[in-house]
Motif scaffolding. Structure first.
Motif, PDB file in Angstrom:
ATOM      1  N   THR A   5       0.911  -1.381   0.172  1.00 12.55           N
ATOM      2  CA  THR A   5       0.093  -0.033  -0.418  1.00 12.55           C
ATOM      3  C   THR A   5       0.887   1.334  -0.253  1.00 12.55           C
ATOM      4  N   ARG A   6       1.762   1.342   0.856  1.00 11.27           N
ATOM      5  CA  ARG A   6       2.631   2.211   0.696  1.00 11.27           C
ATOM      6  C   ARG A   6       3.101   2.764  -0.156  1.00 11.27           C
ATOM      7  N   GLU A   7       4.174   1.349  -0.833  1.00 12.72           N
ATOM      8  CA  GLU A   7       5.089   1.544  -2.443  1.00 12.72           C
ATOM      9  C   GLU A   7       3.647   2.334  -3.386  1.00 12.72           C
ATOM     10  N   LYS A   8       2.101   1.317  -3.600  1.00  9.06           N
ATOM     11  CA  LYS A   8       1.590   2.047  -4.262  1.00  9.06           C
ATOM     12  C   LYS A   8       1.309   3.833  -4.233  1.00  9.06           C
ATOM     13  N   GLU A   9       1.511   4.547  -3.251  1.00  7.28           N
ATOM     14  CA  GLU A   9       1.045   5.798  -2.694  1.00  7.28           C
ATOM     15  C   GLU A   9       2.661   6.389  -3.571  1.00  7.28           C
ATOM     16  N   TYR A  10       2.996   5.655  -2.894  1.00  2.50           N
ATOM     17  CA  TYR A  10       4.407   6.768  -3.801  1.00  2.50           C
ATOM     18  C   TYR A  10       4.852   6.260  -4.890  1.00  2.50           C
ATOM     19  N   LEU A  11       4.701   5.303  -5.974  1.00  3.00           N
ATOM     20  CA  LEU A  11       4.077   5.179  -7.294  1.00  3.00           C
ATOM     21  C   LEU A  11       3.150   5.978  -7.853  1.00  3.00           C
ATOM     22  N   CYS A  12       1.992   6.678  -6.667  1.00  5.29           N
ATOM     23  CA  CYS A  12       0.798   7.509  -7.541  1.00  5.29           C
ATOM     24  C   CYS A  12       1.496   8.846  -7.370  1.00  5.29           C
ATOM     25  N   TRP A  13       2.454   9.357  -6.237  1.00  7.49           N
ATOM     26  CA  TRP A  13       3.237  10.492  -6.643  1.00  7.49           C
ATOM     27  C   TRP A  13       4.210  10.776  -7.577  1.00  7.49           C
ATOM     28  N   LEU A  14       4.936   9.576  -7.742  1.00  2.59           N
ATOM     29  CA  LEU A  14       6.099   9.200  -8.578  1.00  2.59           C
ATOM     30  C   LEU A  14       5.578   9.960 -10.317  1.00  2.59           C
ATOM     31  N   SER A  15       4.134   8.826 -10.436  1.00  4.94           N
ATOM     32  CA  SER A  15       4.051   9.205 -12.077  1.00  4.94           C
ATOM     33  C   SER A  15       3.316  10.681 -12.162  1.00  4.94           C
ATOM     34  N   VAL A  25       9.853   5.373 -14.819  1.00  4.95           N
ATOM     35  CA  VAL A  25       9.502   4.370 -13.336  1.00  4.95           C
ATOM     36  C   VAL A  25      10.106   3.596 -14.088  1.00  4.95           C
ATOM     37  N   ARG A  26       9.934   2.868 -14.686  1.00  2.79           N
ATOM     38  CA  ARG A  26      10.720   1.242 -14.395  1.00  2.79           C
ATOM     39  C   ARG A  26      12.151   1.317 -14.478  1.00  2.79           C
ATOM     40  N   ARG A  27      12.750   2.301 -14.724  1.00  2.00           N
ATOM     41  CA  ARG A  27      14.211   2.558 -14.749  1.00  2.00           C
ATOM     42  C   ARG A  27      14.874   3.348 -13.769  1.00  2.00           C
ATOM     43  N   LEU A  28      13.439   3.823 -12.499  1.00  2.00           N
ATOM     44  CA  LEU A  28      13.802   4.318 -11.230  1.00  2.00           C
ATOM     45  C   LEU A  28      13.814   2.817 -10.187  1.00  2.00           C
ATOM     46  N   TRP A  29      12.791   1.706 -10.923  1.00  2.00           N
ATOM     47  CA  TRP A  29      12.087   0.922 -10.042  1.00  2.00           C
ATOM     48  C   TRP A  29      13.401  -0.448 -10.270  1.00  2.00           C
ATOM     49  N   ASP A  30      14.289  -0.823 -11.579  1.00  2.00           N
ATOM     50  CA  ASP A  30      14.299  -1.348 -11.649  1.00  2.00           C
ATOM     51  C   ASP A  30      16.024  -1.228 -10.924  1.00  2.00           C
ATOM     52  N   ARG A  31      16.436  -0.313 -10.414  1.00  2.00           N
ATOM     53  CA  ARG A  31      17.457   0.360  -9.934  1.00  2.00           C
ATOM     54  C   ARG A  31      16.855  -0.090  -8.493  1.00  2.00           C
ATOM     55  N   TYR A  32      16.368   0.479  -7.705  1.00  2.00           N
ATOM     56  CA  TYR A  32      16.057  -0.059  -6.431  1.00  2.00           C
ATOM     57  C   TYR A  32      15.550  -0.691  -6.047  1.00  2.00           C
ATOM     58  N   SER A  34      11.868   0.226  -4.616  1.00  2.00           N
ATOM     59  CA  SER A  34      11.158   1.292  -3.970  1.00  2.00           C
ATOM     60  C   SER A  34      10.731   1.847  -4.019  1.00  2.00           C
ATOM     61  N   PHE A  35      10.076   2.831  -4.231  1.00  3.54           N
ATOM     62  CA  PHE A  35       9.399   4.049  -4.920  1.00  3.54           C
ATOM     63  C   PHE A  35       9.455   4.892  -3.424  1.00  3.54           C
ATOM     64  N   GLU A  36       9.707   4.152  -2.319  1.00  2.00           N
ATOM     65  CA  GLU A  36       9.455   5.076  -1.379  1.00  2.00           C
ATOM     66  C   GLU A  36      10.555   5.795  -0.846  1.00  2.00           C
ATOM     67  N   LYS A  37      11.827   4.839  -2.007  1.00  2.00           N
ATOM     68  CA  LYS A  37      13.334   5.232  -1.583  1.00  2.00           C
ATOM     69  C   LYS A  37      13.544   6.235  -2.359  1.00  2.00           C
ATOM     70  N   ILE A  38      13.389   6.058  -3.401  1.00  2.00           N
ATOM     71  CA  ILE A  38      13.545   7.012  -4.726  1.00  2.00           C
ATOM     72  C   ILE A  38      12.756   8.791  -4.108  1.00  2.00           C
ATOM     73  N   TYR A  39      11.519   8.087  -3.521  1.00  2.00           N
ATOM     74  CA  TYR A  39      10.893   9.871  -2.498  1.00  2.00           C
ATOM     75  C   TYR A  39      11.909  10.261  -2.158  1.00  2.00           C
ATOM     76  N   ASN A  40      12.243   9.901  -1.265  1.00  2.00           N
ATOM     77  CA  ASN A  40      13.571  10.169  -0.208  1.00  2.00           C
ATOM     78  C   ASN A  40      15.151  10.760  -1.072  1.00  2.00           C
ATOM     79  N   MET A  41      15.228  10.142  -1.969  1.00  2.00           N
ATOM     80  CA  MET A  41      15.997  10.980  -2.641  1.00  2.00           C
ATOM     81  C   MET A  41      16.507  11.965  -3.572  1.00  2.00           C
ATOM     82  N   GLU A  42      17.534  12.455  -3.531  1.00  2.00           N
ATOM     83  CA  GLU A  42      17.847  13.971  -4.135  1.00  2.00           C
ATOM     84  C   GLU A  42      17.585  14.206  -6.047  1.00  2.00           C
TER      85      GLU A  42
END
Length: 367
Positions: A5-15, A25-32, A34-42
């Motif tokens: 559920t948390r990951e879906k919420e962060y995916l909603c934001w990233l999209s 989005v898929r490129r970022l996911w394949d690397r990390y 975790s969409f929550e982790k991506i959110y916390n990066m600069e």
């Protein structure tokens, strides 16, 4: 479940971050993973790693303030009868998962197509002819009766006729929108928009509230073809949106079929060009059922069905008509009856639902 559920919420934001598309989005996911982790990066760090471009970086960090709004939107979907199904879940369509540039999530009213059953996209001109509309409806109805899922874009013309045929068969059909699933577009199809989720589903990659925009529809088309095993084009002008769907289907490895058109008809040029390039020819639903290796249980016999119960003179007038509208003078000439008799018989046939008056004194069969 809570983590998903948390990951879906962060995916909603990233999209919703400006200029971020499904490939990024898929490129970022394949690397990390975790969409929550991506959110916390600069944004700067992601840019240095070559994961986003300068245009995305410019707005990435500032967009983080939108997370509470995106999170609230996700949590309120159920109240609107909408689900958000992402590529992270087993319920996401398998036909889409392996496609380059596929949507990372779908907003759904109703349900998604079943992976294990065959699916056919029926697309074509918005400003179609009566012949095209009836052909699309008949094809969809016949295919749906044999268990084929019908996918289209809910647009006016051929798309709507395809959905209608499936609904007439009492089977499921799926409308892919170029706007949020909470908006019916076009409004003329409101009744259909309400009926489709009862059997099938209305779906979109655009969040609820997103208005229809011309830039959205080419993107929408890749989902129509992606959810299908075959793409059937019924009437299309040169350089039409339907041909974009066919092109998407080709890139995705889908089989393309087209209903041949008359050489002099602008609505036939797109289909004829597809056939010239190697698309399969559709002369009846049997052509598609054969592709799926489906044995048709009960063949539809249009001629007998339509003439059953008609009086002799009604049959005579009815036999003069086909799916291409004819002017009353032609009917009089071919039937040998008087103008008055023809008008009376045509009215009776129209009231019985056997024919349709497409314009003033132009008549055609109604399948």
């Amino acid at each position: 479940m809570e983590q998903l559920t948390r990951e879906k919420e962060y995916l909603c934001w990233l999209s919703q971050v400006p200029y971020v598309g499904p490939v990024t989005v898929r490129r970022l996911w394949d690397r990390y993973h975790s969409f929550e982790k991506i959110y916390n990066m600069e944004g700067k760090e992601l840019k240095i790693q070559g994961l986003i471009n300068a245009r995305i970086e410019a707005g990435f960090d500032g967009w983080k303030k939108e997370l509470p709004k995106a999170r609230e939107e996700c949590r309120c979907l159920g109240e609107k009868g909408i689900r958000y199904v992402t590529f992270l879940e087993d319920g996401f369509p398998k036909r889409l998962k392996s496609l380059y540039g596929a949507p990372v999530g779908l907003y759904v009213k109703g349900r998604l197509p079943t992976d294990s059953r065959p699916a056919a996209a029926i697309v074509g001109a918005r400003g179609c002819s009566h012949y095209g509309r009836e052909t699309a409806r008949l094809l969809a109805r016949s295919l749906a009766e044999e268990g084929v899922q019908i996918v289209s874009g809910l647009a006016l013309g051929i798309d709507g006729a395809g959905h209608r045929g499936a609904l007439e068969a009492g089977q499921d059909t799926y409308g892919v929108l170029g706007n949020g699933v909470d908006i019916c577009y076009p409004q003329d199809h409101f009744s259909m928009y309400m009926d489709i989720p009862k059997k099938g589903g209305i779906l979109s990659e655009y969040k609820p509230g997103e208005p229809p925009a011309s830039r959205n529809f080419p993107m929408r088309n890749r989902i129509i073809s992606g959810l299908s095993d075959v793409v059937i084009v019924v009437e299309a002008r040169e350089r039409s949106g339907s041909l974009i769907t066919a092109d998407c289907g080709l890139e995705q490895g889908r089989e393309i079929f087209a209903v041949p058109g008359r050489m002099t008809d602008p609505l036939g040029k797109g289909c004829n060009e597809l056939i010239r390039q190697g698309a399969g020819i559709v002369t009846s639903a049997d052509d598609i059922l054969e592709f799926f290796h489906i044995q048709k249980g009960k063949k539809l016999r249009v001629h007998e069905k339509n003439e059953n119960g008609l009086a002799k003179n009604e049959k005579m007038v009815y036999s003069c008509l086909d799916l291409q509208p004819k002017f009353i003078d032609r009917v009089v000439e071919e039937s040998g009856l008087s103008l008055g008799e023809c008008l009376t018989l045509l009215l009776e046939l129209e009231l019985k639902g056997r024919i349709i008056q497409t314009a003033s004194h132009y008549y055609a069969k109604k399948l």
